[in-house]
Design an enzyme around this catalytic site. Structure first.
Site, PDB file in Angstrom:
ATOM      1  CG  PHE A 143      -1.860   1.255   1.133  1.00 38.19           C
ATOM      2  CD1 PHE A 143      -3.009   1.209   0.363  1.00 38.19           C
ATOM      3  CD2 PHE A 143      -1.547   2.422   1.791  1.00 38.19           C
ATOM      4  CE1 PHE A 143      -3.841   2.323   0.265  1.00 38.19           C
ATOM      5  CE2 PHE A 143      -2.365   3.533   1.691  1.00 38.19           C
ATOM      6  CZ  PHE A 143      -3.515   3.489   0.937  1.00 38.19           C
ATOM      7  CG  ASP A 228       6.006   3.966   1.449  1.00 44.20           C
ATOM      8  OD1 ASP A 228       5.972   4.719   2.442  1.00 44.20           O
ATOM      9  OD2 ASP A 228       5.028   3.807   0.689  1.00 44.20           O
ATOM     10  CE  LYS A 257      -0.178   7.054   6.471  1.00 46.72           C
ATOM     11  NZ  LYS A 257      -1.406   7.741   6.080  1.00 46.72           N
TER      12      LYS A 257
END
Length: 402
Positions: A143, A228, A257
């Site tokens: 994801f 990531d 984030k």
């Protein structure tokens, strides 16, 4: 009477917003630390932390003060002009990562897109891959976001279906399978893009030695290793970066984030001068990327991480979390627990309910988590949570599963 406002707000949202999310039926009004309060005045322990965007808790005073101070000065210049927070942000973030250059964006998906573009351009300009032939190897069950390019290399039907035609140039191999990865890398491969821990897939931790093997393979084959760390990075796993658990330094970090502290969206690609040096003015950009407000908040996040305090707390409380969750495995409802630091994926026996049903039962007891992939719930509280609050949350989970 107490349900009226909640129901009215949810009904209004359902009527006037696209149904691209299925949130739990709670309407949050205020939050502080690890706790949120809804419009009816009920309090909930946040055990999701905005998918790790809120690593430092809700309303963190250092971050709020940094934002307020910058709000009084200047919030946006665009990249048409310099501003006085940009240089320090790039310098200190590069140093935190042990890298040389930063390319700031806003959202995680933007940063992933930036990494893809960077790798391709590096492949053409530095490695010498023929134009239009660059390939990037990714892992199944990944994801990385939901843009059209990113869903092109997703294996999740919900993220991918009905959004084609898909972008070519990606090869998918099983996560954690080093032999499959080795077979997939060819002369036209410019990068391997991986999550060091797959969050959306259920907090999947790769086999020991996998990340180190990826690092060795990519170095030998002149391929960029892109990590990531949007969810796994910035303290969540007990290290600044999840790759550090195998003493691995990739060629490029993708961050997001928690870099914005849950206050503003901030993301970045961080790499070497050789890699990020391929860009020239006009080839990539963002009006809001690296804006003064974002830099001010992110600089405070960096300062907090530089102390090591939050990484240490994630380690200590994470050890406690996994010990307590491990006691539930095989005792009935819990089939498996995975994760690292203050991050866990808990697989529930379907006979006890779906992940959604368990999440709703926890909500009724004042704990907020989120399900994924049917019967899995994710636990990722803010790193500022107290041991007492964490234990209370775990007590509610035990009660729900009893």
């Amino acid at each position: 009477m107490t349900e009226t406002r909640t129901n009215a707000l949810i009904s209004s949202a359902d009527a006037h917003s696209a149904h691209n999310y299925h949130p739990l039926p709670v309407v949050v009004a205020t939050a502080e630390g690890a706790w949120m309060t809804d419009v009816e005045g009920r309090r909930y322990l946040d055990m999701l932390a905005g998918y790790s965007a809120l690593n430092f808790g809700h309303g963190n005073r250092r971050l709020i003060d940094a934002a307020k101070a910058q709000l009084e000065r200047v919030t946006l210049t665009s990249r048409a002009f310099h501003h006085d927070r940009f240089a320090e942000f790039c310098t200190r973030l590069a140093a935190l990562c042990g890298m040389e250059m930063v390319l700031p964006m806003n959202t995680g998906a933007e940063a992933v897109e930036t990494a893809v573009k960077t790798a391709r351009k590096w492949g053409y300009k530095v490695k010498g891959v023929p134009d239009g032939q660059a390939k990037i190897v990714v892992a199944s069950d990944n994801f990385h976001g939901r843009t059209t390019t990113i869903v092109s290399f997703s294996t999740d039907p919900e993220a991918r279906a009905d959004f084609g035609p898909y972008t070519p140039g990606f090869e998918i191999v099983p996560y954690g399978d080093l032999e499959a990865l080795s077979r997939a890398v060819c002369d036209e491969t410019v990068a391997v893009l991986l999550e060091p821990i797959q969050g959306e897939a259920g907090v999947l931790v790769p086999p020991p030695g996998y990340l180190a093997g990826v690092r060795e393979l990519t170095r030998e084959r002149n391929v960029l290793f892109i990590s990531d760390e949007i969810q796994s990075g910035l303290g969540r796993t007990g290290k600044t970066f999840a790759c550090e658990h195998e003493e691995v330094v990739p060629d490029m970090y993708i961050l997001g984030k928690a870099l914005g502290g849950g206050v503003v969206p901030v993301s970045a690609v961080v790499s070497s001068a050789e890699v990020l040096g391929v860009f020239r003015p006009g080839e990539h950009g963002s009006t809001f990327g690296g804006n003064p407000l974002a830099c001010a908040v992110a600089l405070e996040v960096i300062a907090m991480l530089e102390t090591g305090e939050y990484q240490q707390k994630a380690t200590e409380l994470g050890d406690h979390l996994h010990h307590e969750l491990g006691l539930l495995v095989g005792a009935g409802a819990v089939r498996e627990v995975r994760g690292r630091g203050l991050w866990a994926g808990v697989d529930i026996d379907p006979s006890y309910g779906t992940g959604r049903e368990i999440s709703e039962k926890l909500m009724d007891r004042g704990v907020l988590v989120k399900d994924t992939h049917g019967s899995t719930i994710r636990i990722a509280p803010p790193l500022v949570i107290s041991k007492e609050d964490l234990d209370w949350g775990l007590d509610q989970l035990r009660a729900v599963l009893a």
